[in-house]
Scaffold this motif. Structure first.
Motif, short mmCIF file in Angstrom:
data_model
loop_
_atom_site.label_atom_id
_atom_site.label_comp_id
_atom_site.label_asym_id
_atom_site.label_seq_id
_atom_site.Cartn_x
_atom_site.Cartn_y
_atom_site.Cartn_z
N ALA A 106 0.83 -1.21 0.00
CA ALA A 106 0.00 0.00 0.00
C ALA A 106 0.86 1.26 0.00
CB ALA A 106 -0.94 -0.01 1.20
N LEU A 107 1.99 1.24 0.72
CA LEU A 107 2.89 2.39 0.74
C LEU A 107 3.51 2.61 -0.64
CD1 LEU A 107 4.39 4.63 2.27
CD2 LEU A 107 6.14 2.95 2.80
N ILE A 108 3.89 1.53 -1.30
CA ILE A 108 4.45 1.66 -2.65
C ILE A 108 3.40 2.24 -3.60
CG2 ILE A 108 5.28 0.34 -4.64
CD1 ILE A 108 6.67 -1.52 -2.58
N TRP A 109 2.17 1.72 -3.54
CA TRP A 109 1.10 2.21 -4.41
C TRP A 109 0.77 3.66 -4.11
CZ3 TRP A 109 -0.30 0.35 -8.80
CH2 TRP A 109 -1.49 0.77 -9.40
N TYR A 110 0.75 4.02 -2.81
CA TYR A 110 0.51 5.40 -2.41
C TYR A 110 1.62 6.30 -2.94
CZ TYR A 110 0.37 9.50 0.59
OH TYR A 110 0.36 10.77 1.05
N SER A 111 2.86 5.89 -2.80
CA SER A 111 3.99 6.70 -3.28
C SER A 111 3.95 6.87 -4.79
CB SER A 111 5.31 6.07 -2.87
OG SER A 111 5.41 6.01 -1.47
N LEU A 112 3.53 5.82 -5.51
CA LEU A 112 3.43 5.91 -6.96
C LEU A 112 2.36 6.91 -7.41
CD1 LEU A 112 3.79 2.18 -8.05
CD2 LEU A 112 5.46 4.02 -8.34
N SER A 113 1.40 7.21 -6.53
CA SER A 113 0.34 8.14 -6.91
C SER A 113 0.86 9.57 -7.08
CB SER A 113 -0.79 8.12 -5.88
OG SER A 113 -0.39 8.73 -4.67
N TYR A 114 2.05 9.85 -6.58
CA TYR A 114 2.62 11.19 -6.72
C TYR A 114 3.47 11.34 -7.98
CZ TYR A 114 1.09 12.43 -2.06
OH TYR A 114 0.32 12.71 -0.98
N ILE A 115 3.74 10.25 -8.67
CA ILE A 115 4.54 10.30 -9.88
C ILE A 115 3.59 10.13 -11.07
CG2 ILE A 115 6.43 9.25 -11.15
CD1 ILE A 115 7.38 8.13 -8.42
#
Length: 172
Positions: free
Chosen positions: A144-153
C-alpha cells in the motif's frame, strides 16, 4: 536559506519566482519559520530512518518489527511527498497542504488503503498478537505504501499496472 528557497521554488527569473514554496502556507496550522521547518524535516528524516533500521534488527520478532516499521512508515509519509514539480515535505509545505494532497481525488483511495493497512498492522501486533497475521499485515502495508507513493509520480501507477499484467499474463 535563499538558495534553498530558489531551489524549491524552481529558481528562474520568471513570474512568480519570489513565491517560494517554503514560505507558502506559513499561516494556518503551521506557522514555523523556514529554519524551523528545515530542522523539523531533518529530525523527521533521522527518526524515520532510525526506526526503519531498528525494525530490521528485530526482524525475527514480528510484533516489535511491525511497531517499528509502521511508525517509521508514518514518519516517512509525514516527511516527504513527491509532487509533479518538486520534492516537497510536510514540514516544508505545512500539514494543511500535506493533508489536502493526501485527500486529492487522484490518491484518496491509495491514502485510505494505506491508512487501513497501517491500522491493521497495529491491531495485529498490539491486540491480536499473531505473528503470521502481523507479517501479512506488514506485507500489505508495504504494498500500500508503494502504491501510495506511486500516486505522486505522473503515470507511474498505470505503468506498474501494465508491467504487472505483462509479467503475470499466462498466455504465450
Amino acid at each position: 536559506m535563499q538558495k534553498l528557497n530558489e531551489l524549491f521554488s524552481g529558481g528562474g527569473d520568471g513570474e512568480g519566482a519570489n513565491d517560494s514554496f517554503l514560505e507558502d502556507g506559513s499561516e494556518g496550522l503551521c506557522s514555523l519559520s523556514t529554519t524551523q521547518r528545515m530542522y523539523g524535516f531533518a529530525a523527521s528524516l533521522a527518526a524515520g530512518l532510525l526506526l526503519m533500521f531498528l525494525s530490521m534488527i528485530v526482524f525475527a520478532i514480528p510484533i516489535k518489527f511491525a511497531l517499528l516499521f509502521t511508525f517509521g512508515n508514518v514518519l516517512a509519509i509525514g516527511r516527504y511527498v513527491v509532487s509533479d514539480k518538486n520534492l516537497r515535505t510536510a514540514f516544508l509545505m505545512g500539514p494543511e497542504q500535506q493533508i489536502n494532497m493526501m485527500l486529492d481525488p487522484v490518491r484518496i483511495y491509495a491514502t485510505s488503503i494505506y491508512g487501513g493497512c497501517v491500522l491493521l498492522a497495529l491491531i495485529c501486533a498490539l491486540l491480536i498478537h499473531s505473528k503470521i497475521l502481523t507479517v501479512i499485515a506488514i506485507l500489505c502495508e508495504t504494498c500500500a505504501l508503494i502504491w501510495y507513493s506511486l500516486s505522486y509520480i505522473p503515470f507511474a501507477r498505470r505503468m506498474v499496472s501494465e508491467i504487472m499484467i505483462r509479467l503475470c499474463d499466462t498466455e504465450l
